[in-house]
Design a protein around this motif. Structure first.
Motif, PDB file in Angstrom:
ATOM      1  N   ASN A  37       7.945   8.995   6.757  1.00  0.00           N
ATOM      2  CA  ASN A  37       7.978   7.610   5.923  1.00  0.00           C
ATOM      3  C   ASN A  37       7.077   6.682   6.624  1.00  0.00           C
ATOM      4  O   ASN A  37       5.962   5.834   6.037  1.00  0.00           O
ATOM      5  N   ASN A  38       6.902   6.563   7.996  1.00  0.00           N
ATOM      6  CA  ASN A  38       6.057   5.937   8.745  1.00  0.00           C
ATOM      7  C   ASN A  38       4.521   6.181   8.425  1.00  0.00           C
ATOM      8  O   ASN A  38       3.549   5.407   8.318  1.00  0.00           O
ATOM      9  N   ASN A  42       1.726   3.777   6.545  1.00  0.00           N
ATOM     10  CA  ASN A  42       0.384   3.690   6.789  1.00  0.00           C
ATOM     11  C   ASN A  42      -0.911   3.949   5.990  1.00  0.00           C
ATOM     12  O   ASN A  42      -1.709   3.440   6.069  1.00  0.00           O
TER      13      ASN A  42
END
Length: 390
Positions: A37-38, A42
């Motif tokens: 998810n990160n 990004n």
């Protein structure tokens, strides 16, 4: 507690172990979801797209040259062709390095146990020097201080009237590749199988029935003579020839400075570790095995071949697997010699396309698959040499 009474689940070790494993799996899945998810957030923040379609897009050329290409390649080719060139280059180094390092390591390991003082000291010095200096520094040395310092191509260094050394690399004799060469290779393969079967039969007869085995030596001599003729004449070796007018070397096998320095560096470095594995494996065999074999009247060569080395091999294979895997991974240092392996090509692609994450995953997956194949092969070999209990 009677048999009819049940153990509460909070005291049942089986249930507690199962719950503990489920908890660990959930934590790992949660970490992966968080990282994924990160990564997506990004990418969205930078307005980038995640995907591997650019690798196969024929409308998007790679846009850079690759030296030492083993297959036809142009900068206008798609990225997948560039990656294939890098993969083949990596496999060339890995396969050649593993074979050469194993041969050299076994020789040095046996030298460490030699009764000859000079041989033993030379082997010890070799191991201590190459094992205790950084591999990256050794690669720089072989490339910058050795190969690039050879004479120019118009005045190469000639060894044994067949090997040419220059700042453009090393040229060695190589089979011509004609039909005669392939027929000779088939003959050598068949002779190798026959020699193995005859030698094993001779050894069994000598041990079990006390035969001299002289008739088998006659057969082995015939196989050896035919193999020698096929090796020296049948393969149709072509020596490298220097064409002064064109300023290049023709015929033979030409190894570029980048490839040769990387291969030599990986070989001598890994062989130092393999030598210690071989030495430790042989010394792990009980002294009684040596004494029992000598009591049977076996010659020292047969003692090592039939009694000691087969037992030591069972101990050596696991650490040898680790050394082969290390050599495959250490080949990623090819950039130190400017050799274009899969890592160097992927790095260039990442710079050209801005797809660093995708190319990192490609490189990681490639090395993972290669190492899993090496590990599986060595594990199979380890299973074959282990003692089978009845």
């Amino acid at each position: 507690m009677t048999a009819s009474e049940k153990i509460p689940f909070w005291r049942d070790t089986r249930i507690l172990n199962l719950l503990g494993q489920i908890f660990v799996i959930l934590v790992l899945v949660g970490i992966l979801i968080f990282l994924g998810n990160n990564l997506i957030i990004n990418f969205q923040r930078l307005r980038l797209n995640f995907g591997f379609e650019f690798i196969f897009d024929t409308r998007r050329p790679a846009g850079f040259n690759i030296g030492n290409s083993p297959i036809p390649y142009q900068p206008t080719d798609p990225v997948i062709i560039a990656l294939l060139v890098g993969l083949i280059n990596s496999l060339r180094v890995m396969i050649s390095g593993i074979i050469l390092a194993a041969i050299l390591g076994i020789m040095v390991g046996l030298g460490r146990l030699s009764s000859n003082w000079l041989v033993r000291q030379i082997a010890t010095v070799y191991v201590e020097i190459f094992r205790n200096t950084p591999l990256l520094l050794q690669l720089f040395f072989w490339y910058s201080a050795v190969f690039l310092k050879f004479p120019k191509i118009d005045n190469p260094l000639i060894l044994f009237n067949s090997i040419l050394l220059s700042n453009r690399g090393m040229a060695i004799p190589w089979p011509s590749g004609k039909l005669q060469t392939w027929l000779s290779l088939i003959l050598l393969f068949i002779n190798a199988i026959l020699a193995f079967l005859v030698w094993r039969t001779r050894t069994q007869r000598r041990i079990q029935q006390g035969e001299s085995g002289n008739r088998f030596l006659v057969i082995l001599s015939g196989i050896g003579i035919t193999s020698l003729l096929a090796l020296m004449i049948g393969l149709d070796w072509q020596k490298p020839l220097l064409n002064i007018e064109l300023g290049r070397i023709e015929q033979g096998l030409i190894l570029s400075p980048e490839f040769a320095s990387l291969l030599i560096g990986l070989t001598v470095y890994t062989a130092a570790f393999i030598a210690e594995v071989v030495r430790a494996g042989i010394q792990s065999v009980n002294q009684g095995q040596w004494e029992a074999a000598k009591a049977l009247g076996l010659k020292p060569s047969l003692v090592m071949q039939l009694v000691i080395f087969p037992q030591a091999l069972r101990v050596m294979i696991p650490p040898l697997t680790s050394e082969f895997l290390n050599l495959a991974k250490n080949s990623s240092l090819a950039s130190a010699t400017l050799y274009k392996d899969i890592f160097a090509v992927s790095y260039t692609v990442a710079e050209k396309t801005g797809r660093a994450v995708e190319m990192m995953l490609v490189v990681m997956s490639t090395y993972l698959i290669i190492n899993l194949i090496i590990s599986s092969g060595m594990n199979t070999f380890n299973h074959l040499v282990q003692l089978k209990e009845r």
